[in-house]
Design a protein around this motif. Structure first.
Motif, PDB file in Angstrom:
ATOM      1  N   THR A 145      62.365  35.376  50.654  1.00 35.46           N
ATOM      2  CA  THR A 145      60.989  34.934  50.792  1.00 35.46           C
ATOM      3  C   THR A 145      60.236  35.253  49.503  1.00 35.46           C
ATOM      4  OG1 THR A 145      60.436  37.058  51.795  1.00 35.46           O
ATOM      5  CG2 THR A 145      60.954  35.240  53.284  1.00 35.46           C
ATOM      6  N   THR A 146      59.246  34.473  49.180  1.00 37.05           N
ATOM      7  CA  THR A 146      58.473  34.697  47.959  1.00 37.05           C
ATOM      8  C   THR A 146      57.750  36.039  48.038  1.00 37.05           C
ATOM      9  OG1 THR A 146      58.146  32.318  47.666  1.00 37.05           O
ATOM     10  CG2 THR A 146      56.644  33.795  46.492  1.00 37.05           C
ATOM     11  N   ILE A 147      57.850  36.819  46.984  1.00 38.45           N
ATOM     12  CA  ILE A 147      57.172  38.110  46.905  1.00 38.45           C
ATOM     13  C   ILE A 147      55.816  37.916  46.230  1.00 38.45           C
ATOM     14  CG2 ILE A 147      57.285  40.455  46.000  1.00 38.45           C
ATOM     15  CD1 ILE A 147      59.342  39.824  48.194  1.00 38.45           C
ATOM     16  N   PRO A 148      54.707  38.321  46.849  1.00 41.63           N
ATOM     17  CA  PRO A 148      53.386  38.155  46.226  1.00 41.63           C
ATOM     18  C   PRO A 148      53.348  38.745  44.820  1.00 41.63           C
ATOM     19  CG  PRO A 148      53.141  38.857  48.498  1.00 41.63           C
ATOM     20  CD  PRO A 148      54.610  38.934  48.187  1.00 41.63           C
ATOM     21  N   ASN A 149      52.821  37.976  43.875  1.00 42.86           N
ATOM     22  CA  ASN A 149      52.613  38.346  42.471  1.00 42.86           C
ATOM     23  C   ASN A 149      53.889  38.354  41.630  1.00 42.86           C
ATOM     24  OD1 ASN A 149      49.760  38.918  42.880  1.00 42.86           O
ATOM     25  ND2 ASN A 149      50.437  40.786  43.919  1.00 42.86           N
ATOM     26  N   ALA A 150      55.046  38.224  42.239  1.00 39.33           N
ATOM     27  CA  ALA A 150      56.290  38.240  41.467  1.00 39.33           C
ATOM     28  C   ALA A 150      56.428  36.952  40.657  1.00 39.33           C
ATOM     29  CB  ALA A 150      57.487  38.414  42.379  1.00 39.33           C
ATOM     30  N   THR A 151      56.945  37.076  39.451  1.00 39.30           N
ATOM     31  CA  THR A 151      57.176  35.915  38.591  1.00 39.30           C
ATOM     32  C   THR A 151      58.648  35.727  38.243  1.00 39.30           C
ATOM     33  OG1 THR A 151      56.757  37.282  36.625  1.00 39.30           O
ATOM     34  CG2 THR A 151      54.872  36.073  37.570  1.00 39.30           C
ATOM     35  N   ASN A 152      59.466  36.725  38.545  1.00 38.05           N
ATOM     36  CA  ASN A 152      60.883  36.628  38.203  1.00 38.05           C
ATOM     37  C   ASN A 152      61.706  37.410  39.216  1.00 38.05           C
ATOM     38  OD1 ASN A 152      62.960  35.765  36.265  1.00 38.05           O
ATOM     39  ND2 ASN A 152      63.270  37.949  35.957  1.00 38.05           N
ATOM     40  N   TYR A 153      62.904  36.906  39.489  1.00 42.47           N
ATOM     41  CA  TYR A 153      63.816  37.575  40.416  1.00 42.47           C
ATOM     42  C   TYR A 153      65.173  37.734  39.732  1.00 42.47           C
ATOM     43  CZ  TYR A 153      60.280  36.052  43.742  1.00 42.47           C
ATOM     44  OH  TYR A 153      59.096  35.834  44.401  1.00 42.47           O
ATOM     45  N   ILE A 154      65.702  38.938  39.770  1.00 40.10           N
ATOM     46  CA  ILE A 154      67.012  39.206  39.173  1.00 40.10           C
ATOM     47  C   ILE A 154      68.008  39.462  40.295  1.00 40.10           C
ATOM     48  CG2 ILE A 154      68.344  40.680  37.632  1.00 40.10           C
ATOM     49  CD1 ILE A 154      65.882  41.259  36.067  1.00 40.10           C
ATOM     50  N   TRP A 155      69.095  38.686  40.299  1.00 38.63           N
ATOM     51  CA  TRP A 155      70.139  38.781  41.316  1.00 38.63           C
ATOM     52  C   TRP A 155      71.379  39.448  40.731  1.00 38.63           C
ATOM     53  CZ3 TRP A 155      69.687  36.606  46.330  1.00 38.63           C
ATOM     54  CH2 TRP A 155      68.556  35.814  46.558  1.00 38.63           C
ATOM     55  N   TYR A 156      72.051  40.247  41.566  1.00 40.38           N
ATOM     56  CA  TYR A 156      73.274  40.928  41.164  1.00 40.38           C
ATOM     57  C   TYR A 156      74.359  40.682  42.210  1.00 40.38           C
ATOM     58  CZ  TYR A 156      69.920  43.645  38.370  1.00 40.38           C
ATOM     59  OH  TYR A 156      68.920  44.035  37.509  1.00 40.38           O
ATOM     60  N   LYS A 157      75.576  40.568  41.750  1.00 34.68           N
ATOM     61  CA  LYS A 157      76.756  40.529  42.623  1.00 34.68           C
ATOM     62  C   LYS A 157      77.633  41.708  42.262  1.00 34.68           C
ATOM     63  CE  LYS A 157      79.907  37.313  41.940  1.00 34.68           C
ATOM     64  NZ  LYS A 157      81.130  38.016  41.486  1.00 34.68           N
ATOM     65  N   ASP A 158      77.786  42.636  43.209  1.00 29.85           N
ATOM     66  CA  ASP A 158      78.535  43.869  42.948  1.00 29.85           C
ATOM     67  C   ASP A 158      78.034  44.553  41.685  1.00 29.85           C
ATOM     68  OD1 ASP A 158      80.021  43.507  45.224  1.00 29.85           O
ATOM     69  OD2 ASP A 158      81.698  42.543  44.201  1.00 29.85           O
ATOM     70  N   ALA A 159      76.678  44.687  41.602  1.00 28.14           N
ATOM     71  CA  ALA A 159      75.972  45.402  40.536  1.00 28.14           C
ATOM     72  C   ALA A 159      76.050  44.714  39.172  1.00 28.14           C
ATOM     73  CB  ALA A 159      76.477  46.837  40.418  1.00 28.14           C
TER      74      ALA A 159
END
Length: 600
Positions: A145-159
């Motif tokens: 879900t969209t996080i208020p005020n967030a402009t970027n999302y960083i995803w990790y797979k097994d760190a």
């Protein structure tokens, strides 16, 4: 920027002990106009509090103070005689985005000028909640879900980072069938603190699987792999078969005799929603080899098996090559998960006499007893090792609100791997000397976090089963904070072990851990980073960070051990206060390069 020099005035008694540089201050109360505050020091045993007024010369000026204001003393000086104020230029009071405030206190006819950093509270972004939208044997689509005020999302797979973008979806390809991946995501924005990592344990589908739905009688399921029929046809389970347990409330689930050849696996999942076991309902598994039982069978349901309000035990099991994942346990009165093969006699030449490759992943425990796996250690030549375990793993689990003592107990184990476990509010009334993670054997404990607790977070009674095995007890990248009694960890094989003819020593390594505020109730047993006893192998200790301990001694030695016994003792740092050591006492991220636990 204000056009005046803000001055914070403290009024103290002559008997007051001066606080140390680096101590945090807190706001006790504020007047209606947010101009005047009563403040105190976050210092056990020191009571320094008084009316503090922000002034410009002799006239009060409005200045916004609130309960979230963070302050820390960075320096002070004493001037005997006439009270005075330490002034500086306007440019001097901008420090890391905050203000330096001049303060004046009088005690014993002396003036103490405190230089205080008033730090703005930087709002932390909300934690992303990851949802699985679809998956196959080699692909998966996830979203947040969209996080208020967030402009970027960083995803990790097994760190390992796999995506950085403003989008709220992630598509993964090239995955391996029937494999568990740890997917995490954090939100970022300029002017905000990064969010905590949201996580989801993704298990890809098996290839070309047969699917069988188990049926219940009187709210019970009893499944025997040696006597399994589907539509009147006897079924021999084979690699990648799936057994589905329909959503609903059950009084008993028994799964036995599910044995696959080496390298093959059967998958047991919930179907259509949550499988619920409440009251004295239990899930039992016996004679298991090559099974994954996981509550990931319904999209949008993270914990597809839910055990709750049971005054005794929730799960019993025995077997090897078993994975237990994606389950929730609440209000369990005894051992939560109990290993049943603790009395099996160990024969090094017979692999059927030990349990191996058992994994627990993404389990949630709230007000429960322990994950309990006992094993026996022979004290004389007439006895034998029992309940031996090899290559067990406990990962990505959460334990909260528990008052049980030890919560992850693994006895008689070789090469255990315990990591990414969160503990909070543990042992509020329990007072025995426990290890919240208690290991008898060897292996590693890493990337765990324990806060608001009693007892050692890690208690390693380290030994090895055979004389020629080069084994180690390794503890690293853990964060441990705010314990009312005992040190952060203990490394100590016991006398009954090393006096046994079957005891073989292991080496130990403790590195890159962050440990603070141990033994805050000031009990007679010292609160330090590690308690170290009965050395029977080499010991390495480096890159550890301690703060707010009983003193600046990081190791508590006993039984004749000392610094001279260590082969490595380097780059370990002690700080008097949390402000000098970590970014805050929630994230506990070290601010000293190369020292303390990494930000995970």
């Amino acid at each position: 920027m204000p056009d005046y020099l803000p001055i914070l005035q403290f009024f103290k008694t002559a008997s007051t002990t001066l606080p140390e540089v680096g101590k945090e201050l807190y706001i006790e109360s504020i007047n209606a106009n947010n101009e005047v505050a009563t403040v105190g020091f976050k210092t056990p045993g020191i009571n320094v509090a008084g009316q503090a007024t922000l002034v410009n010369g002799s006239a009060e000026v409005p200045y916004n103070i609130d309960q979230a204001t963070q302050m820390v003393i960075v320096s002070y000086e004493s001037i005997n005689g006439t009270p005075g104020v330490l002034y500086c230029s306007e440019a001097d009071y901008i420090v890391s985005g905050g203000f330096i405030i001049k303060s004046t206190s009088t005690a014993d006819n002396s003036t103490v000028n405190y230089l205080v950093v008033l730090k703005p509270v930087i709002e932390k972004l909300a934690t992303p909640v990851i949802t699985l939208n679809s998956k196959s044997d080699t692909t998966a689509d996830l979203s947040i879900t969209t996080i208020p005020n967030a402009t970027n999302y960083i995803w990790y797979k097994d760190a390992v980072q796999v995506q950085s973008s403003s989008g709220t979806t992630l598509s993964l390809t090239g995955l391996t069938a029937a494999t568990i991946y740890n997917i995490t995501c954090k939100a970022q924005a300029s002017g905000y603190t990064d969010s905590d990592l949201g996580q989801y344990n993704l298990q890809t589908n098996a290839e070309q699987n047969r699917v069988f739905t188990l049926t219940a009688e009187n709210s019970q399921i009893q499944f025997d792999g040696d006597d399994f029929y589907d539509n009147g046809i006897k079924i021999i389970l084979q690699d990648n078969d799936v057994l589905l347990i329909p959503a609903g409330s059950y009084t008993y689930i028994d799964l036995e005799n599910i044995v696959l050849p080496e390298g093959q696996r059967v998958y047991i999942r919930n179907s259509g929603g949550v499988v619920e076991l409440t009251g004295l309902s239990t899930l039992e598994m016996s004679n298991i080899n090559g099974v994954t039982i996981s509550g990931d069978g319904a999209l949008g349901t993270e914990y597809g098996f839910w055990f709750h309000d049971n005054s005794y035990r929730a799960m019993y099991f025995s077997g090897s090559n078993l994975t237990i994942a994606n389950m929730k346990f609440e209000n369990i009165g005894d051992y939560t998960i109990y290993y049943n093969d603790k009395d099996k006699i160990y024969d090094p030449s017979d692999s059927s006499t030990w349990s191996e490759n058992v994994k627990f992943s993404n389990l949630y425990f709230d007000n429960t007893g322990s994950l309990q796996a006992d094993g026996g250690f022979p004290e004389t030549s007439n006895e034998s090792h029992t309940g031996i375990k090899k290559n067990w793993e406990v990962s990505y689990c959460t334990f909260i609100n528990a008052d049980w003592g030890a919560l992850v107990y693994i006895g008689s184990v070789e090469d255990v791997d315990i990591h990414h476990i969160i503990f909070n509010n543990i042992n509020a009334t329990n007072n025995n000397h426990n290890g919240i993670i208690f290991v008898k054997g060897n292996g590693k404990v890493h990337h765990c976090k324990c806060t608001n607790h009693q007892g050692n977070m890690v208690r390693f009674w380290n030994f090895n089963f055979t004389s020629n095995a080069n084994k180690i007890a390794e503890v690293f990248h853990n964060k441990i904070y705010h314990s009312r009694k005992y040190s952060g960890m203990e490394i100590s094989p016991q006398p009954y072990m090393f006096e046994s003819p079957y005891f073989y020593p292991t080496n130990a390594k403790v590195y890159n851990n962050t440990v603070g505020d141990m033994n805050y109730e000031n009990n007679d047993f010292p609160g330090r980073l590690v308690d170290f006893y009965n050395l029977h192998g080499t010991f390495e200790f480096y890159n550890n960070l301690g703060f707010e301990l009983d003193d600046d001694t990081l190791i508590n030695y006993a039984s004749g051990t000392s610094d001279a016994d260590m082969t490595v003792n380097s780059n370990n740092v002690y700080k008097t206060t949390a402000a000098e050591a970590v970014n805050n006492t929630t994230d506990l991220n070290s601010i000293i390069t190369g020292v303390g636990a990494e930000d995970w």
